[in-house]
Write an enzyme that holds these catalytic residues in place. Structure first.
Site, PDB file in Angstrom:
ATOM      1  CG  ASP A  15      -1.735   1.191   1.406  1.00  0.00           C
ATOM      2  OD1 ASP A  15      -2.423   1.565   0.442  1.00  0.00           O
ATOM      3  OD2 ASP A  15      -1.712   1.785   2.496  1.00  0.00           O
ATOM      4  CG  ASP A  17      -1.819   7.713   0.582  1.00  0.00           C
ATOM      5  OD1 ASP A  17      -0.993   8.643   0.607  1.00  0.00           O
ATOM      6  OD2 ASP A  17      -2.554   7.482  -0.390  1.00  0.00           O
TER       7      ASP A  17
END
Length: 220
Positions: A15, A17
């Site tokens: 991922d 953020d």
């Protein structure tokens, strides 16, 4: 963190953020602006915005609103966020972690679109993985597993051979739904029982094994 035995995998799905990039300041500014437009309590709203595409979050917050309006607001939100990189910084350990993966199988799997991903990775000086699954690539947002399954397929590995790195409830749920182990990164992840949890990426070391596998070592 209690001692965690090493994990072995063939590929890592990352991922962005909250996992590689700390963009919380921008996220909070933009979503507070949107909350004010719609008369929503920003403090409560900020508990659910992480991990999903913007339109999916809006559907949770305003379930009676037509999706067309959510999609239109999502486009505005992406414009706001892409143009605002003030306070966007790498998660501690992210530069060294990504450098260690340069020649190893890994992919970025993010709810950001390509433009936002490039803006934030560029603002932090982090290298953009050559394999990436962004918002444009999927039909369903996390917690749906589609993004992680596409990332595994593009790298040429089965889901059970991949490990997900995530910070949010939606992302952790997506990794689990994909049949993958999940390393939770940061304080948000700790509440959602990932398979392993680290404060940040300084607590991870990746070792390339002779057979092509990857071994993840966890440090205190």
């Amino acid at each position: 963190m209690p001692a965690t035995a090493p994990f072995t995998a063939r590929a890592l799905l990352l991922d962005m953020d909250g996992t590689l990039v700390n963009s919380d300041a921008v996220v909070e500014r933009c979503w507070r602006r949107w909350a004010a437009e719609h008369g929503l309590d920003a403090t409560s709203m900020l508990k659910v915005v992480h991990g999903r595409q913007g339109h999916a979050t809006m559907a949770v917050l305003l379930p009676e609103r037509p999706m067309e309006e959510n999609l239109a607001d999502n486009r505005r939100m992406l414009e706001w966020e892409t143009s605002d990189v003030d306070g966007v910084v790498p998660i501690p350990g992210a530069p060294a972690f990504l450098a260690s993966l340069a020649d190893l199988p890994h992919a970025l799997v993010t709810s950001a679109d390509e433009g936002l991903a490039r803006a934030r990775m560029g603002a932090t000086g982090l290298p953009m993985p050559s394999v990436r699954v962004t918002a444009e690539c999927v039909g369903a947002s996390k917690p749906d597993p589609e993004g992680f399954l596409k990332g595994a397929a593009e790298l040429g590995f089965e889901p059970e051979d991949c490990i997900v790195f995530e910070d949010s409830e939606a992302g952790i749920a997506a990794g689990r739904a994909a049949g993958m182990r999940v390393v939770g990164v940061g304080p948000r992840a700790a509440a959602h029982a990932p398979d392993a949890h680290v404060r940040d990426l300084e607590q991870i070391r990746v070792e390339a094994l002779p057979d092509g596998a990857l071994r993840l070592h966890f440090t205190d």
